[in-house]
Design an enzyme around this catalytic site. Structure first.
Site, PDB file in Angstrom:
ATOM      1  N   GLN A 182       0.845  -1.210   0.000  1.00 22.45           N
ATOM      2  CA  GLN A 182       0.000   0.000   0.000  1.00 22.45           C
ATOM      3  C   GLN A 182       0.875   1.253   0.000  1.00 22.45           C
ATOM      4  O   GLN A 182       0.587   2.214  -0.704  1.00 22.45           O
ATOM      5  CB  GLN A 182      -0.928  -0.005   1.211  1.00 22.45           C
ATOM      6  CG  GLN A 182      -1.947  -1.131   1.157  1.00 22.45           C
ATOM      7  CD  GLN A 182      -2.808  -1.193   2.413  1.00 22.45           C
ATOM      8  OE1 GLN A 182      -2.606  -0.448   3.355  1.00 22.45           O
ATOM      9  NE2 GLN A 182      -3.781  -2.099   2.402  1.00 22.45           N
ATOM     10  N   ASP A 333      -2.172 -11.600   4.454  1.00 22.29           N
ATOM     11  CA  ASP A 333      -3.582 -11.666   4.862  1.00 22.29           C
ATOM     12  C   ASP A 333      -4.023 -13.074   5.267  1.00 22.29           C
ATOM     13  O   ASP A 333      -5.188 -13.275   5.627  1.00 22.29           O
ATOM     14  CB  ASP A 333      -4.469 -11.170   3.712  1.00 22.29           C
ATOM     15  CG  ASP A 333      -4.283  -9.671   3.465  1.00 22.29           C
ATOM     16  OD1 ASP A 333      -3.956  -8.945   4.425  1.00 22.29           O
ATOM     17  OD2 ASP A 333      -4.445  -9.235   2.309  1.00 22.29           O
TER      18      ASP A 333
END
Ligand code: S3P
Length: 451
Positions: A182, A333
């Site tokens: 990100q 994740d």
């Protein structure tokens, strides 16, 4: 970390659910489109010239928030049949939004959009739910400030906040201090509307969708490795981007739930089709194979520049392993669902380098440990480690798990309940809509009992 207090209209009534033990999950399914590629399709489509056409876009709340934000910035985003159409504004031509961009629960959408608008001389406000409002934004705002971006936030670089790019933003060279796609992506997207060359130095490689897709949209992007193995990614600003036709492959992170379910539920034989197999995303599959999983990949193809394939799993006797810290970016994740697999394994699974889990949709390291404990699993939470001592196929279950506005905690523990001795309950499944609306009917179609 997230509290269930109302934030910007994101209050909701919790939807609890119980997963009861079953046997013989079987069948072939496909999961929805990849979330990372879906966000980027909309963000890049919005600043390209012409109409970007996207099939397989993930139609979950997080991505719909990004679609709404791109509309607020002037792009026409709509669905026609199975195809999402994005009429781009052209690079440098986004419009000042008249209202705050509401990103709901979406960390990726909000952080990448902060980058996308950082080179524009107008204010843009960002709001989100209680979980997103508790997550640190300084990791993207700090490098963007070096371009001249001004930030106003009451809560120390947390949402709600307003950013305002400089009239004359300067290109930066930024070495990413945490392994975060990100952060890398926010800086590269900012560089699109900054004259000159913006460079990100990435010592540890993270998912490479932004750089691959920027190249696809015709950006002038260059990637090299230095003597220490760090990647240098440079993008030249203020060049034209060209609309693309994009086919979004199926999300490997979403596929991890039926895959782990198939491994732990006795008698199972489950196939998940057309899964994205980008090497920066498949650390979980490598780990499961090391644990002794009967996991095979077939029908390998290349689609839209990405490797995809069908993943078949059969119930397996898993063994504990040590998962090295350097694998974390490729499965960041997937630790909650890996922990569920580890609970059913024989022996100890040690997961290292988990500091980034503390700043996900909730403190995922703590939430995973509490969920395991609630279901009788012996585990130790370290500062950035988790050790799970598995029950060789036997997990008591019977616990009530707090999901803390985190979709992946909810799905992981519902998977646990499919194979534990007693049912497992989670306090709220509402957030599953942020990434995988079809989760409950899909796993029930394989034979699970979620109700
Ligand atoms: C994402 C990057 C990862 C990941 C998130 C999606 C992306 O976050 O956890 O779900 O699409 O760039 P970090 O960059 O914070 O590791």
């Amino acid at each position: 970390m997230a509290s269930l207090t109302e934030t910007h209209g994101h209050d909701h009534t919790p939807v609890p659910m119980t997963s009861s033990p079953v046997t013989n999950l079987s069948g072939s399914i496909s999961v929805p489109g990849d979330k990372s590629i879906s966000h980027r399709s909309l963000l890049l489509g919005a600043v390209a010239d012409g109409q970007t056409r996207v099939t397989g876009l993930l139609e979950a709340d997080d991505v719909m928030a990004t679609a709404g934000a791109m509309r607020a910035l002037g792009a026409n985003v709509r669905k026609d049949g199975d195809t999402w159409l994005v009429n781009g504004m052209g690079n440098g031509a986004l419009l000042e939004p008249t209202e705050p961009l509401d990103f709901g629960n979406a960390g990726t959408g909000s952080r990448l959009a902060m980058g996308l608008v950082a080179g524009y001389d107008f204010p843009v406000s960002f709001v989100g739910d209680a979980s997103l409002s508790s997550r640190p934004m300084g990791r993207v705002l700090n490098p963007l400030r070096e371009t001249g971006l001004q930030v106003e936030s009451a809560e120390g670089d947390r949402l709600p906040l307003t950013v305002h790019g400089s009239p004359l933003p300067v290109p930066i060279t930024y070495r990413v201090p945490v392994a975060s796609a990100q952060v890398k992506s926010a800086v590269l997207l900012a560089g699109l509307n900054i004259a000159g060359t913006t460079t990100v130095i990435e010592p540890v490689m993270t998912r490479d969708h932004t750089e691959k897709m920027l190249a696809g949209f015709g950006a002038e992007i260059a990637i090299s490795l230095d003597g220490d193995g760090a990647r240098h990614i440079s993008v030249k600003g203020q060049t034209d981007l060209v609309a693309q036709d994009i086919v979004v492959p199926c999300d490997p992170s979403s596929s991890s739930f039926p895959i782990v379910a198939g491994l732990i539920v006795p008698g199972s034989d489950v196939t998940v089709e057309n899964v994205l197999l980008n090497p920066t995303r498949i650390g979980l599959f490598d780990t499961l194979i090391e644990m002794g999983a009967d996991l095979t990949i077939s029908n390998r193809q290349v689609s839209g520049g990405e490797d995809i394939g069908d993943i078949r799993v059969k119930h397996s006797a898993l063994k504990g392993v040590t998962v090295p810290a350097d694998r974390a970016p490729s499965m960041i994740d997937e630790y909650p669902v890996l922990s569920v697999a580890a609970a059913f394994a024989e022996g100890e699974t040690v997961m290292l380098g988990l500091d980034e889990l503390r700043v996900k949709e909730c403190d995922r390291l703590a939430a995973t440990a509490r969920g395991l404990e609630a279901n009788g699993v012996d585990c130790t939470e370290g500062e950035d480690t988790l050790t799970v001592r598995g029950g060789s196929g036997v997990v008591a279950g019977g616990g009530a798990v707090q999901t803390l506005l985190d979709h992946r905690i909810a799905m992981s523990f519902l998977v646990m309940g499919m194979a534990s001795q007693k049912p497992v309950s989670v306090d709220d499944t509402f957030m599953i809509n942020t990434s995988f609306r079809e989760f409950v009917p899909l796993v029930n179609s394989l034979g699970a009992d979620l109700s």
